[in-house]
Design a protein around this motif. Structure first.
Motif, PDB file in Angstrom:
ATOM      1  N   ILE A 156      19.593  -0.202   6.549  1.00 49.60           N
ATOM      2  CA  ILE A 156      18.343   0.559   6.563  1.00 49.60           C
ATOM      3  C   ILE A 156      17.371  -0.097   5.592  1.00 49.60           C
ATOM      4  N   SER A 157      16.232  -0.462   6.103  1.00 47.65           N
ATOM      5  CA  SER A 157      15.176  -1.034   5.277  1.00 47.65           C
ATOM      6  C   SER A 157      14.151   0.050   4.975  1.00 47.65           C
ATOM      7  N   GLY A 158      13.731   0.142   3.715  1.00 47.90           N
ATOM      8  CA  GLY A 158      12.769   1.162   3.328  1.00 47.90           C
ATOM      9  C   GLY A 158      11.436   0.568   2.923  1.00 47.90           C
ATOM     10  N   PRO A 159      10.393   1.403   2.881  1.00 44.20           N
ATOM     11  CA  PRO A 159       9.047   0.930   2.542  1.00 44.20           C
ATOM     12  C   PRO A 159       8.888   0.642   1.048  1.00 44.20           C
ATOM     13  N   VAL A 160       8.133  -0.398   0.748  1.00 44.23           N
ATOM     14  CA  VAL A 160       7.860  -0.793  -0.631  1.00 44.23           C
ATOM     15  C   VAL A 160       6.366  -1.064  -0.772  1.00 44.23           C
ATOM     16  N   THR A 161       5.794  -0.619  -1.863  1.00 49.25           N
ATOM     17  CA  THR A 161       4.402  -0.933  -2.159  1.00 49.25           C
ATOM     18  C   THR A 161       4.262  -1.114  -3.661  1.00 49.25           C
ATOM     19  N   PHE A 162       3.046  -1.372  -4.104  1.00 46.46           N
ATOM     20  CA  PHE A 162       2.811  -1.574  -5.526  1.00 46.46           C
ATOM     21  C   PHE A 162       2.329  -0.285  -6.194  1.00 46.46           C
ATOM     22  N   THR A 163       2.496  -0.236  -7.511  1.00 43.35           N
ATOM     23  CA  THR A 163       1.959   0.861  -8.281  1.00 43.35           C
ATOM     24  C   THR A 163       0.434   0.764  -8.300  1.00 43.35           C
ATOM     25  N   SER A 164      -0.220   1.659  -8.985  1.00 42.23           N
ATOM     26  CA  SER A 164      -1.686   1.724  -8.976  1.00 42.23           C
ATOM     27  C   SER A 164      -2.320   0.384  -9.321  1.00 42.23           C
ATOM     28  N   GLU A 165      -3.329   0.001  -8.526  1.00 49.63           N
ATOM     29  CA  GLU A 165      -4.003  -1.270  -8.714  1.00 49.63           C
ATOM     30  C   GLU A 165      -5.051  -1.154  -9.816  1.00 49.63           C
ATOM     31  N   ARG A 166      -5.084  -2.143 -10.691  1.00 52.93           N
ATOM     32  CA  ARG A 166      -6.033  -2.141 -11.796  1.00 52.93           C
ATOM     33  C   ARG A 166      -7.068  -3.263 -11.696  1.00 52.93           C
ATOM     34  N   SER A 167      -6.987  -4.044 -10.648  1.00 53.52           N
ATOM     35  CA  SER A 167      -7.923  -5.153 -10.483  1.00 53.52           C
ATOM     36  C   SER A 167      -8.021  -5.507  -9.010  1.00 53.52           C
ATOM     37  N   VAL A 168      -9.017  -6.333  -8.677  1.00 53.03           N
ATOM     38  CA  VAL A 168      -9.175  -6.808  -7.304  1.00 53.03           C
ATOM     39  C   VAL A 168      -7.946  -7.613  -6.887  1.00 53.03           C
ATOM     40  N   ALA A 169      -7.449  -8.444  -7.790  1.00 57.59           N
ATOM     41  CA  ALA A 169      -6.283  -9.276  -7.480  1.00 57.59           C
ATOM     42  C   ALA A 169      -5.074  -8.423  -7.114  1.00 57.59           C
ATOM     43  N   GLU A 170      -4.889  -7.318  -7.816  1.00 52.80           N
ATOM     44  CA  GLU A 170      -3.761  -6.441  -7.509  1.00 52.80           C
ATOM     45  C   GLU A 170      -3.966  -5.710  -6.187  1.00 52.80           C
ATOM     46  N   SER A 171      -5.205  -5.374  -5.855  1.00 50.82           N
ATOM     47  CA  SER A 171      -5.498  -4.761  -4.552  1.00 50.82           C
ATOM     48  C   SER A 171      -5.197  -5.738  -3.425  1.00 50.82           C
ATOM     49  N   LEU A 172      -5.514  -7.005  -3.632  1.00 51.64           N
ATOM     50  CA  LEU A 172      -5.228  -8.018  -2.617  1.00 51.64           C
ATOM     51  C   LEU A 172      -3.718  -8.167  -2.424  1.00 51.64           C
ATOM     52  N   GLN A 173      -2.961  -8.100  -3.518  1.00 51.93           N
ATOM     53  CA  GLN A 173      -1.502  -8.167  -3.402  1.00 51.93           C
ATOM     54  C   GLN A 173      -0.966  -6.980  -2.612  1.00 51.93           C
ATOM     55  N   THR A 174      -1.553  -5.803  -2.825  1.00 55.36           N
ATOM     56  CA  THR A 174      -1.107  -4.603  -2.109  1.00 55.36           C
ATOM     57  C   THR A 174      -1.325  -4.745  -0.611  1.00 55.36           C
ATOM     58  N   ILE A 249       9.384   5.835  -0.073  1.00 58.64           N
ATOM     59  CA  ILE A 249       8.576   4.724  -0.570  1.00 58.64           C
ATOM     60  C   ILE A 249       8.982   4.382  -2.009  1.00 58.64           C
ATOM     61  N   VAL A 250       9.256   3.111  -2.228  1.00 60.34           N
ATOM     62  CA  VAL A 250       9.556   2.594  -3.563  1.00 60.34           C
ATOM     63  C   VAL A 250       8.342   1.823  -4.058  1.00 60.34           C
ATOM     64  N   GLN A 251       7.992   2.051  -5.304  1.00 59.31           N
ATOM     65  CA  GLN A 251       6.861   1.339  -5.898  1.00 59.31           C
ATOM     66  C   GLN A 251       7.351   0.309  -6.903  1.00 59.31           C
ATOM     67  N   THR A 252       6.731  -0.852  -6.878  1.00 59.99           N
ATOM     68  CA  THR A 252       7.054  -1.910  -7.815  1.00 59.99           C
ATOM     69  C   THR A 252       5.775  -2.427  -8.450  1.00 59.99           C
ATOM     70  N   LYS A 253       5.903  -3.222  -9.474  1.00 56.22           N
ATOM     71  CA  LYS A 253       4.723  -3.698 -10.186  1.00 56.22           C
ATOM     72  C   LYS A 253       4.152  -4.958  -9.523  1.00 56.22           C
ATOM     73  N   PRO A 254       2.839  -5.022  -9.362  1.00 56.75           N
ATOM     74  CA  PRO A 254       2.241  -6.275  -8.883  1.00 56.75           C
ATOM     75  C   PRO A 254       2.296  -7.321  -9.982  1.00 56.75           C
ATOM     76  N   HIS A 255       2.188  -8.568  -9.593  1.00 51.24           N
ATOM     77  CA  HIS A 255       2.156  -9.632 -10.600  1.00 51.24           C
ATOM     78  C   HIS A 255       0.788  -9.665 -11.260  1.00 51.24           C
ATOM     79  N   ARG A 256       0.808  -9.724 -12.562  1.00 52.99           N
ATOM     80  CA  ARG A 256      -0.441  -9.728 -13.308  1.00 52.99           C
ATOM     81  C   ARG A 256      -0.736 -11.078 -13.940  1.00 52.99           C
ATOM     82  N   THR A 257       0.090 -12.080 -13.603  1.00 55.75           N
ATOM     83  CA  THR A 257      -0.189 -13.445 -14.043  1.00 55.75           C
ATOM     84  C   THR A 257      -0.146 -14.364 -12.828  1.00 55.75           C
TER      85      THR A 257
END
Length: 373
Positions: A156-174, A249-257
């Motif tokens: 079973i594969s489940g949905p994954v997304t990022f935690t709250s976006e703090r920048s444009v770059a993080e929104s693009l990753q989402t 839904i599981v949330q993970t951190k976007p890359h910030r570097t």
């Protein structure tokens, strides 16, 4: 060349619209959450240097409504206080919690080693994997157990997304991540699974054993999720399913570097050549060519090789169906505000795909402060 571009763009439009229809037809499974007679679940969390986030995950697990589970934290020679935090939490955890300390030895795939050694001591019928920097809902395991009880799916594969976006770059990753999750879900529904994510993955322990675990792909640093999924799908046809549940839904951190983002995407992109099934490899090549098409079309227009109408048609065939599909996936992932970032992502994504598609041809990248091949 014009015929090639139109064919690529047209096929991509048809493919994306097909995914959109399949996604819409997949029911959201949040009608029941708790099963008192469900199977024992072993949650395996491979970690290395997750002192900043592991406490939050352990606390999320403490609040699970489904109580038939145990947790194994496989610490891969962390150089921070990850192990100390886990050891301290064991004293107050309301669920069985074990810390597996792995030796600091050179291995081609540290994560596969961590999961394999954890499964060897796991008592659960179901194995659920996630990452040390993830956050889960209180009904995460309940949703998985309920879905397994109703479907009997081997994986079973489940949905994954990022935690709250703090920048444009993080929104693009989402947005980009949503495309991967949505595409993987739909190909499972179409009975030719291509992608999944180890941050939210469940499979039967017996199925893992019957397919030989990671044997045959243990020399590859990446692919603890997708290669295993392909092996289980080949051994047990129609047994791989996606859990479309908001509670799951599981949330993970976007890359910030930039460095972290680059090495992760290199790691992901490096997998395609090792696929044993031709479908994921063919899909990877198809996506690469489809993203090259609008770039070639624009360059051809700038060089006066063809007119603007042809260029607009080529680009529109890619962007419009893609927007429609991505919007639906983002809304499901509770990322409605990120929909506005889709057009910018679409402008940058073709260059991104071409860059990492070519970068993946070279070997070696840094991951968790280690050089991997």
């Amino acid at each position: 060349m014009t015929a090639f571009l139109l064919i690529c763009s047209g096929l991509y439009a048809l493919f994306t619209l097909t995914l959109w229809v399949v996604w819409l037809r997949m029911p959201i499974r949040d009608e029941t959450m708790y099963r008192s007679d469900g199977p024992l679940i072993t949650v395996i969390v491979p970690v290395r240097n997750e002192a900043d986030s592991i406490f939050q995950l352990l606390t999320d697990l403490n609040q699970q409504s489904y109580r038939q589970f145990e947790v194994i934290i496989a610490d891969d020679a962390s150089t921070d206080n990850t192990a100390g935090i886990v050891q301290a939490y064991i004293r107050t955890a309301t669920y069985p919690l074990r810390l597996l300390l792995l030796k600091d030895e050179r291995t081609a795939s540290p994560k596969k080693r961590a999961i394999s050694q954890s499964i060897a001591i796991a008592e659960g019928k179901l194995i659920v994997t996630t990452d040390g920097d993830c956050r889960v809902t209180k009904n995460w395991l309940a949703a998985i157990a309920d879905f397994y009880g109703k479907t009997g799916a081997r994986l079973i594969s489940g949905p994954v997304t990022f935690t709250s976006e703090r920048s444009v770059a993080e929104s693009l990753q989402t947005v980009e991540f949503a495309s991967l999750i949505g595409s993987g879900a739909c190909t499972m529904a179409l009975r030719f699974p291509t992608m999944c994510n180890g941050a939210n993955l469940c499979y039967e322990k017996n199925a893992f054993t019957e397919v030989g675990g990671f044997a045959g792909v243990d020399h590859l640093a990446s692919g603890d999720d997708e290669f295993l999924m392909h092996k289980i799908a080949a051994r047990f046809p129609d047994s791989v399913q996606f859990l479309k549940s908001i509670e799951a839904i599981v949330q993970t951190k976007p890359h910030r570097t930039i460095r972290g983002f680059y090495n992760q995407r290199r790691r992901w992109a490096s997998k395609w050549q090792a696929y044993q099934s031709y479908l994921p490899s063919a899909l990877a090549v198809f996506v690469f060519l489809s993203n090259a098409a609008p770039i070639i079309a624009v360059l051809g227009w700038l060089g006066n090789y063809w007119n603007g109408s042809f260029t607009v048609l080529t680009v529109g065939l890619k962007m419009i169906p893609e927007f429609v599909f991505l919007r639906q996936v983002l809304v499901f992932l509770q990322k409605r505000k990120t929909v506005v970032a889709i057009p910018l992502t679409q402008l940058l994504y073709p260059f991104y795909v071409l860059f990492f598609g070519l970068a993946a041809q070279s070997r070696g990248y840094i991951w968790k402060d280690r050089k991997l091949k």
